[in-house]
Design a protein around this motif. Structure first.
Motif, PDB file in Angstrom:
ATOM      1  N   ASP A 131       0.856  -1.182   0.000  1.00  0.00           N
ATOM      2  CA  ASP A 131       0.000   0.000   0.000  1.00  0.00           C
ATOM      3  C   ASP A 131       0.891   1.229   0.000  1.00  0.00           C
ATOM      4  N   MET A 177       1.055  -6.431   9.451  1.00  0.00           N
ATOM      5  CA  MET A 177       0.849  -5.136   8.788  1.00  0.00           C
ATOM      6  C   MET A 177       1.854  -4.126   9.362  1.00  0.00           C
ATOM      7  N   SER A 180      -1.985   3.631  12.216  1.00  0.00           N
ATOM      8  CA  SER A 180      -1.817   2.311  12.835  1.00  0.00           C
ATOM      9  C   SER A 180      -2.626   2.197  14.126  1.00  0.00           C
ATOM     10  N   CYS A 230      -6.237   1.868  13.210  1.00  0.00           N
ATOM     11  CA  CYS A 230      -6.521   0.521  12.720  1.00  0.00           C
ATOM     12  C   CYS A 230      -6.644  -0.466  13.873  1.00  0.00           C
ATOM     13  N   THR A 247     -12.376   3.044   3.194  1.00  0.00           N
ATOM     14  CA  THR A 247     -11.266   2.394   2.495  1.00  0.00           C
ATOM     15  C   THR A 247     -11.790   1.506   1.381  1.00  0.00           C
ATOM     16  N   TYR A 249      -7.991  -3.823  -0.879  1.00  0.00           N
ATOM     17  CA  TYR A 249      -8.747  -3.685   0.358  1.00  0.00           C
ATOM     18  C   TYR A 249      -9.433  -4.971   0.802  1.00  0.00           C
ATOM     19  N   ASP A 308      -8.468  -3.307   6.504  1.00  0.00           N
ATOM     20  CA  ASP A 308      -7.779  -2.028   6.687  1.00  0.00           C
ATOM     21  C   ASP A 308      -8.727  -0.981   7.265  1.00  0.00           C
ATOM     22  N   SER A 365      -7.453   1.895   8.704  1.00  0.00           N
ATOM     23  CA  SER A 365      -6.547   3.020   8.952  1.00  0.00           C
ATOM     24  C   SER A 365      -7.275   4.362   8.934  1.00  0.00           C
TER      25      SER A 365
END
Length: 332
Positions: free
Chosen positions: A56, A74, A89, A92, A175, A180, A193, A195
């Motif tokens: 990503d 991740m 992060s 997430c 997202t 994804y 994801d 985030s």
């Protein structure tokens, strides 16, 4: 043994994580375990590129192997600004730690001793829906039949509906992009994801927030006014459904009709008027015909157009979209 810097990071990241958990979810989360930086470095062979599942803009998702089983790791990239990487992060972790749905990748734990936290999920296969749809990205992937595409769409719709209706405060994913969606070894589609995910405040119908995301997947009201709510996700899901049906990226579809000024709804309506056969992936049309196939294609294209309506009010809810897709899938 954790270094002095690692202990400082644990305290700093732990404080931020706890603060966000309290703010958004009253401090509640599913149980997750703590991993050391050394454990994850070993599991991924020092983050070897051969173990990369997804690249990503801001992170990489790696395959990892431990004695008690495989994992997915991740890790945010070094070229990402530390402040932004930390924000994404932590966000997430906060949202992923709330999830309990078969179509959302389970968060197993995280590592807080690195400057930017690292996330650890259940293991997934080495491919995403982009591998399966954009023909042919890699020779080992065969074209997906319509039934399988509808199954993927139904599973993703179920996951997004869960975000919108499974919590006291609706969660907006924000997202939608080719990497994804990932798959487990039973080929079940899973979101992972969070985030950029946000939670709508209690008593509010939307929030106003800075625009973030890939331009072609962003709903008009969010792009123009910064207004974000569940219907923003419906638009993004509509883009995802269009890609599943056409085998083509949204950016390519938009570039093919430059006069429409990014109004995807108009482009799709024109395609339907010209006959949906002209927009559907030729590999679908080349499949062996079966009872219900034409009905599936008509219903799926019509749902996609409704989801990308320029008017947010005219878009269905994700629960409605999920129900319609389930009915389509059962026609197979």
């Amino acid at each position: 043994m954790t270094t002095k810097e690692g202990r400082v990071n644990i305290l700093k990241n732990g404080e931020t994580l706890l603060r966000e958990l309290i703010t958004l979810f009253n401090g509640k989360r599913n149980p997750i375990r703590n991993f050391s930086a050394k454990e994850l470095k070993t599991a991924t062979s020092n983050y070897d590129m051969g173990n990369v599942i997804i690249i990503d803009d801001s992170y990489r998702l790696y395959k990892g192997f431990r004695k008690d089983g495989p994992i997915s790791v991740m890790k945010y990239e070094d070229n990402t600004s530390i402040e932004q990487a930390n924000k994404e992060s932590i966000n997430c972790i906060v949202f992923a730690s709330q999830m309990g749905h078969k179509n959302i990748l389970k968060l197993i734990g995280c590592c807080l001793e690195t400057q930017t936290p690292i996330l650890v999920f259940e293991y997934v296969q080495h491919y995403t829906y982009a591998n399966l749809i954009y023909r042919p990205l890699e020779p080992q992937f065969k074209p997906l039949p319509l039934t399988h595409r509808l199954k993927i769409a139904m599973e993703v719709a179920n996951a997004v509906a869960y975000l919108h209706f499974g919590f006291s405060r609706p969660i907006v994913s924000r997202t939608y992009k080719p990497g994804y969606i990932v798959f487990n070894d039973q080929h079940v589609a899973k979101m992972f994801d969070f985030s950029w995910s946000v939670s709508i405040p209690e008593g509010e119908t939307h929030i106003e927030i800075a625009v973030q995301g890939l331009l072609e997947y962003i709903a008009p009201e969010y792009l123009k006014k910064g207004i974000l709510n569940e219907k923003t996700d419906v638009y993004g899901f509509g883009c995802f459904l269009i890609e599943l049906l056409t085998g083509n990226g949204i950016s390519n579809i938009l570039q093919a009709e430059p006069d429409y000024d990014l109004i995807l709804e108009k482009i799709m309506k024109k395609c339907i008027e010209d006959g949906y056969n002209k927009m559907v992936d030729p590999t679908i049309l080349g499949e062996e015909p079966y009872s219900g196939k034409d009905l599936q294609l008509q219903a799926a294209t019509q749902l996609a157009v409704k989801c990308v309506s320029e008017s947010a009010e005219e878009r269905p809810t994700m629960i409605d979209a999920a129900k319609q897709l389930r009915q389509m899938y059962r026609l197979s």
